[in-house]
Design a protein around this motif. Structure first.
Motif, mmCIF file in Angstrom:
data_model
loop_
_atom_site.group_PDB
_atom_site.id
_atom_site.type_symbol
_atom_site.label_atom_id
_atom_site.label_comp_id
_atom_site.label_asym_id
_atom_site.label_seq_id
_atom_site.Cartn_x
_atom_site.Cartn_y
_atom_site.Cartn_z
ATOM 1 N N THR A 1 0.817 -1.290 -0.503
ATOM 2 C CA THR A 1 -0.030 -0.004 0.217
ATOM 3 C C THR A 1 1.083 0.636 0.112
ATOM 4 O OG1 THR A 1 -0.424 -0.190 2.593
ATOM 5 C CG2 THR A 1 -1.768 -0.648 1.136
ATOM 6 N N LEU A 2 0.472 2.221 -0.032
ATOM 7 C CA LEU A 2 1.435 3.640 -0.237
ATOM 8 C C LEU A 2 0.514 5.033 0.707
ATOM 9 C CD1 LEU A 2 2.692 4.954 -1.699
ATOM 10 C CD2 LEU A 2 1.433 6.741 -3.516
ATOM 11 N N VAL A 3 1.582 5.236 1.712
ATOM 12 C CA VAL A 3 1.838 6.035 2.635
ATOM 13 C C VAL A 3 1.393 7.715 2.067
ATOM 14 C CG1 VAL A 3 1.536 6.142 5.253
ATOM 15 C CG2 VAL A 3 1.207 4.150 4.168
ATOM 16 N N ASN A 4 0.283 8.193 2.740
ATOM 17 C CA ASN A 4 0.808 9.366 1.855
ATOM 18 C C ASN A 4 0.443 10.860 3.257
ATOM 19 O OD1 ASN A 4 1.267 11.939 1.294
ATOM 20 N ND2 ASN A 4 0.689 11.720 -0.491
ATOM 21 N N ILE A 5 1.387 11.248 4.273
ATOM 22 C CA ILE A 5 1.358 11.936 5.284
ATOM 23 C C ILE A 5 1.570 13.006 4.875
ATOM 24 C CG2 ILE A 5 1.642 12.164 7.503
ATOM 25 C CD1 ILE A 5 3.142 9.002 7.345
ATOM 26 N N THR A 6 0.796 14.006 5.613
ATOM 27 C CA THR A 6 0.697 16.120 5.491
ATOM 28 C C THR A 6 0.743 16.228 6.851
ATOM 29 O OG1 THR A 6 -1.718 15.984 4.738
ATOM 30 C CG2 THR A 6 0.296 16.286 2.961
ATOM 31 N N PHE A 7 1.571 17.080 6.997
ATOM 32 C CA PHE A 7 2.359 18.120 8.268
ATOM 33 C C PHE A 7 0.812 19.334 8.267
ATOM 34 C CE2 PHE A 7 4.598 14.506 7.774
ATOM 35 C CZ PHE A 7 4.268 13.832 8.906
ATOM 36 N N GLU A 8 0.651 19.684 8.374
ATOM 37 C CA GLU A 8 0.266 21.109 8.496
ATOM 38 C C GLU A 8 0.814 22.307 9.346
ATOM 39 O OE1 GLU A 8 -3.176 21.735 5.847
ATOM 40 O OE2 GLU A 8 -3.190 19.857 4.925
ATOM 41 N N PRO A 9 0.772 23.146 9.458
ATOM 42 C CA PRO A 9 1.025 24.204 10.525
ATOM 43 C C PRO A 9 -0.406 24.730 10.722
ATOM 44 C CG PRO A 9 2.184 25.479 9.121
ATOM 45 C CD PRO A 9 2.035 23.885 8.085
ATOM 46 N N GLN A 10 -0.924 24.847 12.110
ATOM 47 C CA GLN A 10 -2.369 25.077 13.157
ATOM 48 C C GLN A 10 -1.641 25.713 14.502
ATOM 49 O OE1 GLN A 10 -5.778 22.775 13.229
ATOM 50 N NE2 GLN A 10 -5.699 22.216 11.037
ATOM 51 N N ASP A 11 -1.663 27.292 13.447
ATOM 52 C CA ASP A 11 -0.898 28.130 15.198
ATOM 53 C C ASP A 11 0.186 27.317 15.919
ATOM 54 O OD1 ASP A 11 -3.698 29.758 15.261
ATOM 55 O OD2 ASP A 11 -4.582 28.227 16.212
ATOM 56 N N LYS B 1 -0.106 23.927 16.206
ATOM 57 C CA LYS B 1 -0.267 22.588 16.558
ATOM 58 C C LYS B 1 -0.152 22.477 15.114
ATOM 59 C CE LYS B 1 -3.742 23.180 20.348
ATOM 60 N NZ LYS B 1 -5.219 22.676 20.705
ATOM 61 N N THR B 2 -0.401 20.978 14.956
ATOM 62 C CA THR B 2 0.100 20.255 13.453
ATOM 63 C C THR B 2 -0.898 19.404 12.909
ATOM 64 O OG1 THR B 2 2.420 20.050 13.672
ATOM 65 C CG2 THR B 2 1.161 18.838 12.357
ATOM 66 N N MET B 3 -1.958 19.962 11.906
ATOM 67 C CA MET B 3 -3.209 18.445 11.300
ATOM 68 C C MET B 3 -2.132 17.658 10.484
ATOM 69 S SD MET B 3 -6.051 17.882 11.048
ATOM 70 C CE MET B 3 -7.110 19.087 11.412
ATOM 71 N N MET B 4 -2.011 16.516 11.549
ATOM 72 C CA MET B 4 -1.332 15.469 10.022
ATOM 73 C C MET B 4 -2.408 14.728 9.252
ATOM 74 S SD MET B 4 -0.148 11.948 11.941
ATOM 75 C CE MET B 4 -1.668 11.452 12.132
ATOM 76 N N THR B 5 -2.745 14.492 8.517
ATOM 77 C CA THR B 5 -3.419 14.293 8.065
ATOM 78 C C THR B 5 -2.552 12.529 6.637
ATOM 79 O OG1 THR B 5 -4.494 16.054 6.541
ATOM 80 C CG2 THR B 5 -5.047 14.087 5.455
ATOM 81 N N PHE B 6 -3.421 12.079 7.660
ATOM 82 C CA PHE B 6 -2.703 10.091 7.189
ATOM 83 C C PHE B 6 -3.507 9.180 5.892
ATOM 84 C CE2 PHE B 6 -2.186 5.568 7.938
ATOM 85 C CZ PHE B 6 -1.018 5.515 8.085
#
Length: 159
Positions: free
Chosen positions: A110-120, A122-127
């Motif tokens: 499978t393919l795993v794609n993780i993004t890390f976006e700043p929120q103040d 904190k971090t919004m991680m989308t896995f």
């Protein structure tokens, strides 16, 4: 085309794509590092009942990673690994994932794609992990990753 003609659209990946979003109380660089540093990965990787006991990672595009999850209750060892496909420090990590089969060869990839976006602060991680062979395997990974991410949240709160 008559009024009674209908089109049937099917989604061949329905139930076989896993997406998890989590907000971590840490900056993106720190959360990314928890996925990039094998010593840190050992502290959170794997569900509570199957924590990682071995992690190695050659963090470069084309580099390989390998890990073992170990059940203290049964002694079962679950080896798995993959190859890094894309690395943008603090922003994105993409890699393949496959469990070892009994003969030691990799199973379904499978393919795993993780993004890390700043929120103040904190971090919004989308896995996102795809595409699983069955919805049941997708649900199993959902449980495992969420348990691991609970452990990651605890680790990050101690830093």
């Amino acid at each position: 085309m008559s009024d009674t003609t209908t089109a049937h659209v099917t989604n061949e990946t329905a139930g076989r794509v896993l997406t998890i979003k989590r907000v971590f109380n840490a900056p993106p660089a720190l959360v990314f590092d928890a996925f990039a540093d094998p010593k840190r990965m050992l502290q959170w990787m794997g569900p509570r009942d199957y924590p990682a006991t071995y992690v190695e990672a050659d963090l470069r595009i084309g580099g390989k990673w390998r890990a073992c999850l170990d059940s203290a209750a049964s002694g079962e060892k679950l080896w798995h690994g993959g190859v890094y496909r894309d690395i943008v420090p603090g922003k994105r990590l993409v890699f393949t994932f496959a469990w070892d089969q009994e003969d030691g060869r990799p199973g379904l990839e499978t393919l795993v794609n993780i993004t890390f976006e700043p929120q103040d602060e904190k971090t919004m991680m989308t896995f996102r992990q795809s595409v699983f062979d069955t919805p049941e395997n997708c649900r199993g990974h959902e449980h495992g990753w969420n348990s691991a991410f609970d452990r990651l949240e605890e680790l990050l709160s101690q830093e």
